[in-house]
Design a protein around this motif. Sequence first.
Motif, PDB file in Angstrom:
ATOM      1  N   ALA A  42      67.701  82.356  78.094  1.00 21.12           N
ATOM      2  CA  ALA A  42      67.814  83.335  77.014  1.00 21.12           C
ATOM      3  C   ALA A  42      69.257  83.440  76.533  1.00 21.12           C
ATOM      4  CB  ALA A  42      67.300  84.693  77.479  1.00 21.12           C
ATOM      5  N   PHE A  43      70.217  83.406  77.459  1.00 18.24           N
ATOM      6  CA  PHE A  43      71.625  83.430  77.068  1.00 18.24           C
ATOM      7  C   PHE A  43      71.954  82.262  76.140  1.00 18.24           C
ATOM      8  CE2 PHE A  43      73.247  85.867  81.054  1.00 18.24           C
ATOM      9  CZ  PHE A  43      72.817  87.044  80.485  1.00 18.24           C
ATOM     10  N   ARG A  44      71.399  81.087  76.433  1.00 14.24           N
ATOM     11  CA  ARG A  44      71.679  79.908  75.606  1.00 14.24           C
ATOM     12  C   ARG A  44      71.214  80.104  74.167  1.00 14.24           C
ATOM     13  NH1 ARG A  44      73.031  74.784  77.268  1.00 14.24           N
ATOM     14  NH2 ARG A  44      74.351  74.905  79.125  1.00 14.24           N
ATOM     15  N   ALA A  45      70.147  80.871  73.998  1.00 11.94           N
ATOM     16  CA  ALA A  45      69.625  81.135  72.652  1.00 11.94           C
ATOM     17  C   ALA A  45      70.207  82.397  72.044  1.00 11.94           C
ATOM     18  CB  ALA A  45      68.102  81.232  72.700  1.00 11.94           C
ATOM     19  N   GLY A  46      71.225  82.969  72.667  1.00 15.04           N
ATOM     20  CA  GLY A  46      71.865  84.154  72.125  1.00 15.04           C
ATOM     21  C   GLY A  46      71.134  85.446  72.399  1.00 15.04           C
ATOM     22  N   LEU A  47      70.218  85.454  73.370  1.00 13.12           N
ATOM     23  CA  LEU A  47      69.455  86.649  73.716  1.00 13.12           C
ATOM     24  C   LEU A  47      69.854  87.141  75.097  1.00 13.12           C
ATOM     25  CD1 LEU A  47      65.889  85.528  72.529  1.00 13.12           C
ATOM     26  CD2 LEU A  47      67.479  87.028  71.331  1.00 13.12           C
ATOM     27  N   PHE A  77      67.382  75.747  70.460  1.00 12.41           N
ATOM     28  CA  PHE A  77      67.835  76.886  71.263  1.00 12.41           C
ATOM     29  C   PHE A  77      69.340  77.063  71.131  1.00 12.41           C
ATOM     30  CE2 PHE A  77      64.149  76.480  74.500  1.00 12.41           C
ATOM     31  CZ  PHE A  77      63.359  77.271  73.695  1.00 12.41           C
ATOM     32  N   ARG A  78      70.062  75.970  71.349  1.00  6.34           N
ATOM     33  CA  ARG A  78      71.524  76.043  71.329  1.00  6.34           C
ATOM     34  C   ARG A  78      72.045  76.350  69.936  1.00  6.34           C
ATOM     35  NH1 ARG A  78      73.270  71.025  72.370  1.00  6.34           N
ATOM     36  NH2 ARG A  78      71.255  70.043  72.707  1.00  6.34           N
ATOM     37  N   ILE A 133      70.819  88.175  86.614  1.00  7.64           N
ATOM     38  CA  ILE A 133      71.834  88.230  85.551  1.00  7.64           C
ATOM     39  C   ILE A 133      73.169  87.742  86.089  1.00  7.64           C
ATOM     40  CG2 ILE A 133      73.022  89.749  83.916  1.00  7.64           C
ATOM     41  CD1 ILE A 133      70.566  91.586  84.050  1.00  7.64           C
ATOM     42  N   THR A 134      73.516  88.197  87.290  1.00  6.58           N
ATOM     43  CA  THR A 134      74.754  87.758  87.921  1.00  6.58           C
ATOM     44  C   THR A 134      74.736  86.259  88.183  1.00  6.58           C
ATOM     45  OG1 THR A 134      74.860  89.911  89.011  1.00  6.58           O
ATOM     46  CG2 THR A 134      76.311  88.193  89.850  1.00  6.58           C
ATOM     47  N   VAL A 135      73.605  85.758  88.677  1.00  8.15           N
ATOM     48  CA  VAL A 135      73.476  84.330  88.961  1.00  8.15           C
ATOM     49  C   VAL A 135      73.644  83.515  87.681  1.00  8.15           C
ATOM     50  CG1 VAL A 135      71.850  82.544  89.721  1.00  8.15           C
ATOM     51  CG2 VAL A 135      72.056  84.673  91.011  1.00  8.15           C
ATOM     52  N   ALA A 136      73.026  83.970  86.594  1.00  5.66           N
ATOM     53  CA  ALA A 136      73.147  83.254  85.326  1.00  5.66           C
ATOM     54  C   ALA A 136      74.577  83.278  84.796  1.00  5.66           C
ATOM     55  CB  ALA A 136      72.191  83.851  84.293  1.00  5.66           C
ATOM     56  N   LEU A 137      75.254  84.412  84.946  1.00  3.12           N
ATOM     57  CA  LEU A 137      76.642  84.499  84.496  1.00  3.12           C
ATOM     58  C   LEU A 137      77.541  83.591  85.319  1.00  3.12           C
ATOM     59  CD1 LEU A 137      76.984  88.353  83.903  1.00  3.12           C
ATOM     60  CD2 LEU A 137      76.990  86.570  82.159  1.00  3.12           C
ATOM     61  N   LEU A 138      77.359  83.605  86.643  1.00  2.52           N
ATOM     62  CA  LEU A 138      78.187  82.766  87.508  1.00  2.52           C
ATOM     63  C   LEU A 138      77.916  81.294  87.252  1.00  2.52           C
ATOM     64  CD1 LEU A 138      80.245  82.567  89.794  1.00  2.52           C
ATOM     65  CD2 LEU A 138      78.356  82.733  91.424  1.00  2.52           C
ATOM     66  N   GLY A 139      76.670  80.958  86.987  1.00  2.78           N
ATOM     67  CA  GLY A 139      76.317  79.572  86.691  1.00  2.78           C
ATOM     68  C   GLY A 139      76.590  79.153  85.269  1.00  2.78           C
ATOM     69  N   ARG A 140      77.161  80.047  84.460  1.00  2.67           N
ATOM     70  CA  ARG A 140      77.522  79.765  83.065  1.00  2.67           C
ATOM     71  C   ARG A 140      76.315  79.293  82.256  1.00  2.67           C
ATOM     72  NH1 ARG A 140      82.291  82.222  81.808  1.00  2.67           N
ATOM     73  NH2 ARG A 140      83.720  82.033  83.560  1.00  2.67           N
ATOM     74  N   SER A 141      75.135  79.801  82.597  1.00  2.00           N
ATOM     75  CA  SER A 141      73.887  79.492  81.893  1.00  2.00           C
ATOM     76  C   SER A 141      73.547  78.012  81.927  1.00  2.00           C
ATOM     77  CB  SER A 141      73.953  79.972  80.434  1.00  2.00           C
ATOM     78  OG  SER A 141      74.136  81.367  80.385  1.00  2.00           O
ATOM     79  N   SER A 142      74.174  77.262  82.819  1.00  5.51           N
ATOM     80  CA  SER A 142      73.847  75.854  83.022  1.00  5.51           C
ATOM     81  C   SER A 142      72.799  75.758  84.136  1.00  5.51           C
ATOM     82  CB  SER A 142      75.096  75.063  83.416  1.00  5.51           C
ATOM     83  OG  SER A 142      74.770  73.799  83.935  1.00  5.51           O
ATOM     84  N   PRO A 143      71.731  74.974  83.962  1.00 10.06           N
ATOM     85  CA  PRO A 143      70.679  74.926  84.979  1.00 10.06           C
ATOM     86  C   PRO A 143      71.188  74.604  86.381  1.00 10.06           C
ATOM     87  CG  PRO A 143      69.906  73.884  82.972  1.00 10.06           C
ATOM     88  CD  PRO A 143      71.355  74.209  82.757  1.00 10.06           C
ATOM     89  N   TRP A 144      72.029  73.593  86.504  1.00  7.50           N
ATOM     90  CA  TRP A 144      72.528  73.240  87.835  1.00  7.50           C
ATOM     91  C   TRP A 144      73.591  74.211  88.308  1.00  7.50           C
ATOM     92  CZ3 TRP A 144      69.369  70.621  90.470  1.00  7.50           C
ATOM     93  CH2 TRP A 144      68.580  69.632  89.885  1.00  7.50           C
TER      94      TRP A 144
END
Length: 421
Positions: free
Chosen positions: A130-135, A276-277, A337-348
């Motif tokens: 969702a972050f990647r799509a601006g949501l 998405f991007r 949310i924290t995990v996504a932020l730390l991972g910079r919205s990158s899957p790996w």
Amino acid sequence: MSEEKGKDEAIPVAPEADKPESRFKVAWQDIVRGSALVSVLAVVAALLIGAILIAAINPEVQRTAGYLFARPQDFLKAVWDAVVNGYLALFQSAFYNSKRDTFSAAIRPFTDTLTYATPLIAAGLGVGLAFRAGLFNIGGRGQMIVGAACAAWVGFTFDLPVGIHLIIAIAAGIAGGALWGGVAGFLKARTGAHEVILTIMLNYIAYYLVSWMLRTPGLLQAPGSVNPKSPPMKETAVLPPLLGSQFSLHWGFVLVIGATVLIWWLINRSALGFEFRAVGFNPDAARTAGINVRRMYVVTMLIAGALVGLAGANQVLSTQSGGLTSGVDAGIGFDAITVALLGRSSPWGIFAAGILFGAFKAGGFGMQAAEGIPAEIVTIVQSVIVLFIAAPPLVRAMFFLPGRQRAKRKEKLSVTQGAAS
């Protein structure tokens, strides 16, 4: 002759000896300016703050602080012992415990870490997409609860063959999360309502709806029970152990690996991922280019909700689950949310961040049991990581890294000076 000489002087040629140095310099600048390094340094800084807290609450450190100026070496030794023993206990409880008698017992902490990380990664992928799509998908809790409720209902209601029952239960969890996320996406697309408000409100609706169903006979409540809890899952709907019954790790971790690969391909290799991007970068420009932005909002939230629903299915269909409760999300919806932020919205990156936070969860209890360090210290470390991730300039200043704007200005100045010369 003079004109030819002037032309030759107007074209500066860099010496061959300068090329290796300039390439190394460019590579180093790419590293120190990259967001991945900021994420790593944010974790390091948070661990340093955690070390200060561990030392501050240690009784021996407090005792030696009373005569600090008389014998400072006692104080420093007490600080060192408190921090090292605390983080060593965390490592032994989260990764490898060399004090165990057998190798399988020694690596059991790591399997526990992967078990904790499994729903975190799945939910983090949903938030990161969702972050990647601006949501801003803040509705992980609600999507996870609904997904878990749908998976649990299939898991304890139907009598189906082995394999088919589990597949249908997981699919029901994914569909439930997708439906709940799709509601937010649809309202965002049709009414323009902000997705943060929508997803937060849907969290409350999901929680109280499932809580009511768990207290209502004939819906999700176990027959003959007065407790708000569902019946246990049937054996055909339980995720089998991955490494044997002596470990808690189950096949849900394999599903999460597959989901990570799928989302990586979707974002980086598919036309849908490009859309998405594009919407995430600039929805107005994407709309001008012919992309249906409203449709992208709905599709994004459907897929994001499906991933979070997978996390809910993992929770309720795991070998440790005794049934569905209203607290099935266990805070994972917000930790994602924290995990996504730390991972910079990158899957790996999300995959690695999920394992790190799984280690914090597994190791926090070990720290408390072995060294008497409150498990809340780990929660503080996680919160500080979020703080530093949200403030990259602060991290760069702490570790004396060049800022992005300053580096860009310096590079632009050097190019201008080179052109002038």
